[in-house]
Write an enzyme that holds these catalytic residues in place. Structure first.
Site, PDB file in Angstrom:
ATOM      1  N   SER A  94       9.440   8.135 -46.462  1.00 47.15           N
ATOM      2  CA  SER A  94       9.213   7.383 -45.233  1.00 47.15           C
ATOM      3  C   SER A  94       7.774   7.593 -44.792  1.00 47.15           C
ATOM      4  O   SER A  94       7.287   8.723 -44.766  1.00 47.15           O
ATOM      5  CB  SER A  94      10.173   7.849 -44.141  1.00 47.15           C
ATOM      6  OG  SER A  94       9.958   7.143 -42.936  1.00 47.15           O
ATOM      7  N   GLY A 114      21.398  15.773 -38.396  1.00 46.91           N
ATOM      8  CA  GLY A 114      20.829  17.099 -38.224  1.00 46.91           C
ATOM      9  C   GLY A 114      19.552  17.376 -38.976  1.00 46.91           C
ATOM     10  O   GLY A 114      19.188  18.534 -39.172  1.00 46.91           O
ATOM     11  N   HIS A 125       4.272   0.551 -41.895  1.00 52.61           N
ATOM     12  CA  HIS A 125       5.472   1.358 -42.156  1.00 52.61           C
ATOM     13  C   HIS A 125       5.970   1.020 -43.554  1.00 52.61           C
ATOM     14  O   HIS A 125       5.898  -0.126 -43.999  1.00 52.61           O
ATOM     15  CB  HIS A 125       6.563   1.029 -41.131  1.00 52.61           C
ATOM     16  CG  HIS A 125       7.959   1.297 -41.616  1.00 52.61           C
ATOM     17  ND1 HIS A 125       8.769   0.297 -42.107  1.00 52.61           N
ATOM     18  CD2 HIS A 125       8.677   2.450 -41.707  1.00 52.61           C
ATOM     19  CE1 HIS A 125       9.933   0.821 -42.470  1.00 52.61           C
ATOM     20  NE2 HIS A 125       9.906   2.120 -42.239  1.00 52.61           N
ATOM     21  N   HIS A 146      -0.796   5.163 -38.149  1.00 56.27           N
ATOM     22  CA  HIS A 146      -1.448   4.638 -36.949  1.00 56.27           C
ATOM     23  C   HIS A 146      -2.949   4.876 -37.120  1.00 56.27           C
ATOM     24  O   HIS A 146      -3.388   5.994 -37.391  1.00 56.27           O
ATOM     25  CB  HIS A 146      -0.916   5.337 -35.698  1.00 56.27           C
ATOM     26  CG  HIS A 146       0.550   5.147 -35.479  1.00 56.27           C
ATOM     27  ND1 HIS A 146       1.076   3.954 -35.034  1.00 56.27           N
ATOM     28  CD2 HIS A 146       1.606   5.988 -35.658  1.00 56.27           C
ATOM     29  CE1 HIS A 146       2.401   4.069 -34.935  1.00 56.27           C
ATOM     30  NE2 HIS A 146       2.748   5.285 -35.315  1.00 56.27           N
ATOM     31  N   ASN A 162       9.303   2.520 -46.280  1.00 56.22           N
ATOM     32  CA  ASN A 162      10.259   3.526 -46.725  1.00 56.22           C
ATOM     33  C   ASN A 162      11.123   2.943 -47.834  1.00 56.22           C
ATOM     34  O   ASN A 162      11.373   1.740 -47.886  1.00 56.22           O
ATOM     35  CB  ASN A 162      11.126   4.058 -45.575  1.00 56.22           C
ATOM     36  CG  ASN A 162      12.289   3.145 -45.245  1.00 56.22           C
ATOM     37  OD1 ASN A 162      13.352   3.224 -45.860  1.00 56.22           O
ATOM     38  ND2 ASN A 162      12.102   2.264 -44.283  1.00 56.22           N
ATOM     39  N   THR A 163      11.538   3.811 -48.736  1.00 57.29           N
ATOM     40  CA  THR A 163      12.544   3.450 -49.736  1.00 57.29           C
ATOM     41  C   THR A 163      13.467   4.644 -49.896  1.00 57.29           C
ATOM     42  O   THR A 163      13.043   5.792 -49.712  1.00 57.29           O
ATOM     43  CB  THR A 163      11.937   3.065 -51.101  1.00 57.29           C
ATOM     44  OG1 THR A 163      11.098   4.129 -51.564  1.00 57.29           O
ATOM     45  CG2 THR A 163      11.145   1.776 -51.009  1.00 57.29           C
ATOM     46  N   ARG A 164      14.716   4.378 -50.245  1.00 61.60           N
ATOM     47  CA  ARG A 164      15.688   5.461 -50.287  1.00 61.60           C
ATOM     48  C   ARG A 164      16.853   5.105 -51.201  1.00 61.60           C
ATOM     49  O   ARG A 164      17.124   3.926 -51.470  1.00 61.60           O
ATOM     50  CB  ARG A 164      16.229   5.753 -48.885  1.00 61.60           C
ATOM     51  CG  ARG A 164      16.893   4.528 -48.249  1.00 61.60           C
ATOM     52  CD  ARG A 164      17.146   4.695 -46.765  1.00 61.60           C
ATOM     53  NE  ARG A 164      17.669   3.469 -46.181  1.00 61.60           N
ATOM     54  CZ  ARG A 164      16.926   2.459 -45.757  1.00 61.60           C
ATOM     55  NH1 ARG A 164      15.604   2.539 -45.855  1.00 61.60           N
ATOM     56  NH2 ARG A 164      17.473   1.367 -45.244  1.00 61.60           N
TER      57      ARG A 164
END
Length: 293
Positions: A115, A276, A129, A119, A131-133
């Site tokens: 991720s 968490g 921005h 700025h 992200n890959t997952r």
């Protein structure tokens, strides 16, 4: 099947780390090339850890943050691999998105990804921005992610370039992917209470499981590979542009919009806090300074 996915998990996790290393190196090279007063920015790297309710290990990752650079006012590049058991609310949220009723019987999960949020110092250089997952459960696996540009001061040629690179990488896998995932990004990165988009879009996809893990992993890798050639030329064009206090004001107000979206709507923020993960890593996307009028 377990042995197959053990290998696939390892490959996916290793890829996200490799991509992280490439991006960090490219961003530090931009800092070196900028010149000017003050030292070139460098990433501060720290490990993040996650623990299950019983105190057992539940994974973690690397949080890499650069603050006060010549080009980047704040940029974070995080990678993580986490695992354990999903809580009741996380199970309910996922079941609402897709048919994962089996998670109630076995809420075991594994997730890995990268991720990134940047700025910029110069208000003419766009925030970004990416992200890959990969997500795995005993009842389903899928990939997700995307990339979107968030300029405070838009340049049509930058928007066109960014989208063209994404479209090219998507077309290597399916003619349908770019128009489909662009439309998804336009819907996903919309701020309902402001009645406007967060930025100028990009691509977004989630729950990607065509049944061919290799193909879906290859596409996800190409989404990552597209990032630097899509974003860096926009920065190269704008990083020396003269700017005014009015430009800075526009940038800070736009950052307020960005913060609102990430705190109210973003799935990744909600999931990270719900499961968490390290709060500092989850909230890395927030700008260093923002303004509301």
């Amino acid at each position: 099947m377990k042995d197959i996915f053990d290998d696939r998990k390892s490959r996916a996790s290793a890829w996200f780390r490799t991509l992280r290393d490439e991006i960090v190196a490219a961003f530090e090279a931009l800092e070196d090339a900028q010149g000017g007063e003050g030292p070139a920015g460098r990433f501060e790297v720290s490990q993040t850890r996650r623990h299950s309710d019983d105190g057992s290990d539940a994974g973690g990752g690397l949080m890499s943050v650069m603050r006060g650079g010549r080009v980047f006012e704040k940029v974070g590049v995080n990678v993580s691999t986490v695992y354990g058991r999903l809580g009741d609310r996380a199970v309910a949220a996922m079941a609402a998105r897709k048919d994962l009723s089996g998670l109630k019987d076995d809420p075991t999960f594994w997730a890995s990804g990268i991720s990134l949020v940047a700025h910029m110092q110069n208000p003419h250089a766009p925030a970004v921005h990416m992200n890959t997952r990969m997500f795995w459960t005993p009842v389903a696996w899928w990939f997700g992610g995307g990339s979107d540009l968030n300029p405070a001061i838009e340049y049509a040629e930058d928007t066109a370039h960014f989208h063209a690179v994404l479209a090219d990488h998507c077309a290597r896998h399916s003619d349908d992917y770019y128009p489909r995932f662009k439309a998804w990004a336009d819907e996903y990165f919309y701020v309902p209470h402001r009645h406007r988009a967060r930025g100028v879009g990009g691509i977004f996809y989630d729950d990607l499981n065509t049944g061919d893990w290799e193909a879906d992993f290859a596409f996800t890798q190409d989404v990552g590979r597209a990032f630097l050639p899509a974003f860096v030329p926009c920065v190269e064009k704008r990083r020396h542009t003269e700017w005014t206090e009015a430009d800075r004001e526009a940038q800070l107000i736009h950052r307020g919009l960005y913060a609102e979206y990430n705190l109210v709507y973003d799935r990744g923020t909600k999931f990270g806090l719900e499961t968490g993960h390290d709060a500092n890593a989850v909230l890395m996307s927030l700008p260093p300074v923002a303004k509301w009028t």
